[in-house]
Design a protein around this motif. Structure first.
Motif, PDB file in Angstrom:
ATOM      1  N   GLU A 110       0.825  -1.208   0.000  1.00 26.47           N
ATOM      2  CA  GLU A 110       0.000   0.000   0.000  1.00 26.47           C
ATOM      3  C   GLU A 110       0.859   1.257   0.000  1.00 26.47           C
ATOM      4  O   GLU A 110       0.425   2.297  -0.496  1.00 26.47           O
ATOM      5  CB  GLU A 110      -0.931  -0.026   1.221  1.00 26.47           C
ATOM      6  CG  GLU A 110      -1.967   1.085   1.202  1.00 26.47           C
ATOM      7  CD  GLU A 110      -3.032   0.905   2.261  1.00 26.47           C
ATOM      8  OE1 GLU A 110      -3.360   1.903   2.947  1.00 26.47           O
ATOM      9  OE2 GLU A 110      -3.536  -0.230   2.404  1.00 26.47           O
ATOM     10  N   TYR A 111       2.077   1.165   0.523  1.00 22.68           N
ATOM     11  CA  TYR A 111       2.980   2.324   0.486  1.00 22.68           C
ATOM     12  C   TYR A 111       3.709   2.387  -0.847  1.00 22.68           C
ATOM     13  O   TYR A 111       3.821   3.458  -1.458  1.00 22.68           O
ATOM     14  CB  TYR A 111       3.994   2.246   1.630  1.00 22.68           C
ATOM     15  CG  TYR A 111       4.995   3.385   1.632  1.00 22.68           C
ATOM     16  CD1 TYR A 111       4.637   4.647   2.104  1.00 22.68           C
ATOM     17  CD2 TYR A 111       6.281   3.207   1.122  1.00 22.68           C
ATOM     18  CE1 TYR A 111       5.535   5.698   2.075  1.00 22.68           C
ATOM     19  CE2 TYR A 111       7.189   4.252   1.098  1.00 22.68           C
ATOM     20  CZ  TYR A 111       6.821   5.494   1.573  1.00 22.68           C
ATOM     21  OH  TYR A 111       7.719   6.535   1.540  1.00 22.68           O
ATOM     22  N   ASP A 112       4.217   1.259  -1.323  1.00 23.70           N
ATOM     23  CA  ASP A 112       4.918   1.187  -2.605  1.00 23.70           C
ATOM     24  C   ASP A 112       4.455  -0.083  -3.302  1.00 23.70           C
ATOM     25  O   ASP A 112       4.798  -1.189  -2.877  1.00 23.70           O
ATOM     26  CB  ASP A 112       6.425   1.164  -2.396  1.00 23.70           C
ATOM     27  CG  ASP A 112       7.192   1.123  -3.710  1.00 23.70           C
ATOM     28  OD1 ASP A 112       6.558   1.300  -4.763  1.00 23.70           O
ATOM     29  OD2 ASP A 112       8.416   0.897  -3.677  1.00 23.70           O
ATOM     30  N   PRO A 113       3.649   0.041  -4.353  1.00 21.61           N
ATOM     31  CA  PRO A 113       3.134  -1.155  -5.034  1.00 21.61           C
ATOM     32  C   PRO A 113       4.238  -2.101  -5.499  1.00 21.61           C
ATOM     33  O   PRO A 113       4.027  -3.317  -5.541  1.00 21.61           O
ATOM     34  CB  PRO A 113       2.346  -0.576  -6.219  1.00 21.61           C
ATOM     35  CG  PRO A 113       1.962   0.803  -5.774  1.00 21.61           C
ATOM     36  CD  PRO A 113       3.105   1.283  -4.930  1.00 21.61           C
ATOM     37  N   GLU A 114       5.407  -1.573  -5.833  1.00 19.87           N
ATOM     38  CA  GLU A 114       6.510  -2.427  -6.265  1.00 19.87           C
ATOM     39  C   GLU A 114       7.339  -2.938  -5.088  1.00 19.87           C
ATOM     40  O   GLU A 114       8.256  -3.743  -5.269  1.00 19.87           O
ATOM     41  CB  GLU A 114       7.413  -1.653  -7.233  1.00 19.87           C
ATOM     42  CG  GLU A 114       6.684  -1.241  -8.513  1.00 19.87           C
ATOM     43  CD  GLU A 114       7.617  -0.521  -9.475  1.00 19.87           C
ATOM     44  OE1 GLU A 114       8.810  -0.329  -9.120  1.00 19.87           O
ATOM     45  OE2 GLU A 114       7.154  -0.161 -10.571  1.00 19.87           O
ATOM     46  N   VAL A 115       7.032  -2.459  -3.903  1.00 17.30           N
ATOM     47  CA  VAL A 115       7.695  -2.884  -2.663  1.00 17.30           C
ATOM     48  C   VAL A 115       9.222  -2.749  -2.803  1.00 17.30           C
ATOM     49  O   VAL A 115       9.985  -3.652  -2.464  1.00 17.30           O
ATOM     50  CB  VAL A 115       7.309  -4.332  -2.287  1.00 17.30           C
ATOM     51  CG1 VAL A 115       7.665  -4.597  -0.834  1.00 17.30           C
ATOM     52  CG2 VAL A 115       5.851  -4.593  -2.527  1.00 17.30           C
TER      53      VAL A 115
END
Length: 747
Positions: free
Chosen positions: A611-616
């Motif tokens: 949810e913070y960075d879709p690509e994690v």
């Protein structure tokens, strides 16, 4: 191993005097001396001693210690008397009697003594009367058993003694004696105490001073007079303070030499009535002092050891050859004359004269947490006053508690009170009143092992004793990495927030705050308006079921919220946020937050979420996590995704303070700690530096190590603290750093 008293054992002769106190024993001694030459001489002193203690341990009639002393005097008597006594005890135990025995007073020869036991003043039966065919000395089963017992006992003692003699080290190489009382007591090596305060040196006991209250309040801590700290070495990056320190040292050396030479001559100069004569005398005194320091051997002065050749050579060849040496001597003489003038004026006015030596004689003082009234320990052996800190290697910061774990004296937990601790207290005291506009911010820094954690622990203990509500977070490295799992905040769905939670760690912090300050938090309530900022409507319904009905104003008790937050995973982050917000904005009691390992929060993060960075790829910054966000905002620093650390407007608590300290024991990049330091400095935060120990502090720490029984000073008996060269060596190898000094005293 107990340091047993060194006593001289009796080996075949009279080695110490004794006093026979009992009348019956005096008679026995007279009889023993009378028949000594007629009795067989077949026993050895070792076998006699063993037999003595076996009888005194197992027989029906216990021999007095004075009787044993008599037997140990004369080894030639011991065997016969002991065997006689042994048979007599067996007869006594069977209630047998022997008629027609001669009166002991009428016995004159050894034949008369055949059936007499002088140790009990009684007779034993003959074989004809008892029906026993085994006569004295005939090699019966009793005699064989006695000999076998003696052989086994002597072999056992020899094996233990040989094993102890084979051990190396300061303790084992000292002379010691295991007394017969210890042999016969049944004790093992592990039953003996390994340390006692009685072996501590007098100089260490006199040197170490403990605060009368154990730990003072913040007001008392801020007003303590403590010795000046050491100056950082120039290799650490800032040479100017050290350069000034060296110049002051050189001047002080010359000043002490000037005082030592001029003081005996001042009385004569002051007695002169003509002012011109006084001026001429002062000029002559200057020339005399200059020449005496530079060219001649000095009689006294310096730091107390200027009689030595090294000191004299340093004064003449090093200082005396400096171009400004005459100016330094002139300046020292002028300052000394000013002191003399002030003293003369003070005497004439009747006021006390200024005492410069008193300021230089200020000694360090130790805080003792266990001396605080009502102080108890938790399951880890740590005082509850500084909860929740834990020992090192078990989620504990630094190595502060290692000193307490290694101490032989378990009823004391000491911290050296230093000027940096007093400085922290001064900043905290400034904002503990109700009329303060905002809380203070304190940033504690220093070298690895210098004592940052000790300073924070002392602050926590003193603040709690001062009535502060203290949230102590000692393990920043663990919290920044090992949060089990991260999840979006419940308010993210409503669009009110873009934060993330660490539910398990949040429950842990709520539990710790509740355990430390449940009574202090009674009476505080959280308004419904504050709850709506941190808890969703669905969670609010669940909270009502957990706690029950709200009060008349629709508020919840702060203690009730903490109890829910410490147990409920889903409601924990919301309850935590509401409680912290309430404490930071109230003015009834000072709220102080103390965080150790603060620089660990600015390393690249370990928490990721889609949810913070879709690509994690990018980690969640810790200022986006509800557990850390209030305190990072209070300090006024933030880390961007690219790793940049910058300062921003701080949002501190209204009444109280936040104290944070860095760590050098974890893998934090140097540029991260440096960037954090620069950002905090630009933000106007109060910075307290924890330096290495000064020479005076090293002496007192070593004395404390001896008193509480640490490392090789445990059985040192003052050999280290009274050896100036050894103290200087330990300071040199440790660099005055507390952690290294502890290591040097152990290895």
């Amino acid at each position: 191993m107990t340091m047993l008293n060194r006593t001289t054992s009796t080996r075949g002769g009279l080695h110490h005097f004794f006093i026979v106190r009992h009348a019956s024993l005096r008679k026995h001694c007279r009889d023993l001396h009378r028949f000594r030459s007629t009795l067989p001489d077949t026993a050895t002193s070792a076998a006699s001693a063993s037999k003595i203690h076996r009888i005194s341990r197992n027989s029906a009639t216990t021999l007095p210690s004075s009787s044993l002393s008599v037997l140990s005097m004369s080894p030639s008597l011991s065997s016969s008397l002991l065997l006689l006594h042994d048979v007599n005890q067996r007869r006594c135990s069977s209630n047998e009697t022997e008629p027609n025995m001669p009166n002991p007073e009428d016995m004159l020869t050894s034949e008369d003594m055949e059936f007499y036991d002088p140790l009990t003043d009684d007779f034993f039966p003959t074989s004809s009367n008892t029906g026993d065919d085994t006569e004295y000395g005939s090699g019966g089963s009793s005699t064989i058993e006695d000999e076998e017992y003696e052989e086994k006992e002597m072999a056992r003692r020899k094996a233990i003694s040989d094993e102890l003699d084979s051990r190396k080290g300061r303790l084992w190489e000292d002379y010691y004696e295991i007394t017969d009382e210890d042999w016969s007591s049944g004790k093992s090596f592990y039953d003996l105490p390994d340390w006692t305060e009685k072996i501590c040196s007098r100089i260490s006991k006199e040197r170490v001073k403990i605060h009368p209250d154990g730990v003072p309040t913040l007001d008392g801590l801020a007003k303590l007079k403590l010795p000046k700290p050491a100056v950082h070495h120039p290799a650490l990056g800032n040479p100017k303070p050290y350069l000034k320190h060296r110049k002051d040292q050189i001047y002080k050396r010359i000043y002490d030499a000037v005082v030592a030479i001029a003081e005996p001559k001042m009385e004569k100069i002051l007695s002169l009535e003509n002012w011109d004569d006084k001026q001429d005398a002062i000029d002559d005194l200057f020339e005399q002092i200059h020449d005496e320091i530079k060219y001649k051997e000095m009689n006294s002065g310096g730091n107390g050891d200027s009689n030595s050749e090294d000191d004299h050579e340093y004064m003449t060849t090093v200082l005396g050859s400096q171009p400004n040496f005459p100016k330094l001597v002139e300046r020292a003489l002028e300052n000394y004359l000013k002191v003399v003038s002030k003293n003369e004026k003070a005497q004439s006015d009747g006021t006390p004269s200024p005492n410069a030596k008193a300021e230089n004689s200020i000694e360090p003082i130790f805080l003792d947490i266990m001396k605080v009234e009502g102080s108890t320990l938790d399951e880890n052996g740590v005082p509850k006053l500084i909860h929740p800190i834990k020992p090192h290697r078990k989620d504990g910061p630094g190595r502060m508690l290692e000193e307490w774990e290694l101490s032989a004296k378990e009823d004391t937990k000491r911290i050296l009170c230093r000027q940096c601790i007093s400085e922290i207290a001064q900043y905290v005291v400034q904002t503990q009143g109700k009329d303060t506009e905002a809380g203070s911010r304190v940033y504690v820094t220093g070298r690895q092992g210098a004592g940052k954690t000790a300073a924070l622990i002392a602050t926590v203990a003193s603040a709690r004793l001062s009535g502060h509500i203290v949230l102590y977070i000692p393990d920043g490295n663990r919290l920044s990495e090992l949060g089990y799992y991260v999840e979006p905040n419940a308010l993210n769905k409503t669009g009110k927030s873009k934060m993330f939670d660490l539910p398990i760690l949040t429950n842990e912090v709520c539990t710790e705050l509740l355990e430390s300050h449940e009574k202090d938090l009674e009476g505080f309530s959280v308004t419904s308006e504050t709850l709506n900022k941190y808890i969703s409507s669905d969670q609010l319904k669940k909270l009502g079921k957990e706690i029950g009905d709200q009060d008349e104003d629709g508020d919840y008790s702060l203690v009730d919220l903490l109890k829910v937050g410490s147990k409920n995973i889903a409601l924990g982050p919301g309850c935590y946020g509401a409680v912290i917000n309430t404490l930071m904005n109230q003015t009834e009691k000072p709220f102080t937050v103390v965080m150790d390992e603060f620089n660990c929060y600015f390393e690249p993060g370990h928490y990721f979420h889609g949810e913070y960075d879709p690509e994690v790829k990018n980690s969640i910054p810790l200022n986006k996590i509800t557990l850390f966000q209030p305190f990072l905002d209070a300090v006024g620093v933030e880390r961007k995704d690219d790793g940049t650390i910058y300062n921003k407007e701080a949002v501190p608590m209204k009444r109280g303070s936040i104290v944070v300290g860095t760590s050098e024991n974890h893998a934090v990049k140097r540029n991260v700690t440096s960037a954090l330091h620069d950002a905090i400095e630009k933000g106007g935060c109060n910075i307290v530096d924890v330096p290495q120990y000064s020479s005076t502090e090293v002496e007192h720490v070593l004395a404390n190590f001896e008193i509480i029984g640490i490392g090789r000073l445990r059985f040192d008996r003052g050999a280290t603290v009274m050896n100036s060269q050894e103290v200087k060596y330990l300071r040199m190898v440790s660099g005055g750093v507390g952690q290294r000094l502890l290591d040097a005293c152990i290895h």
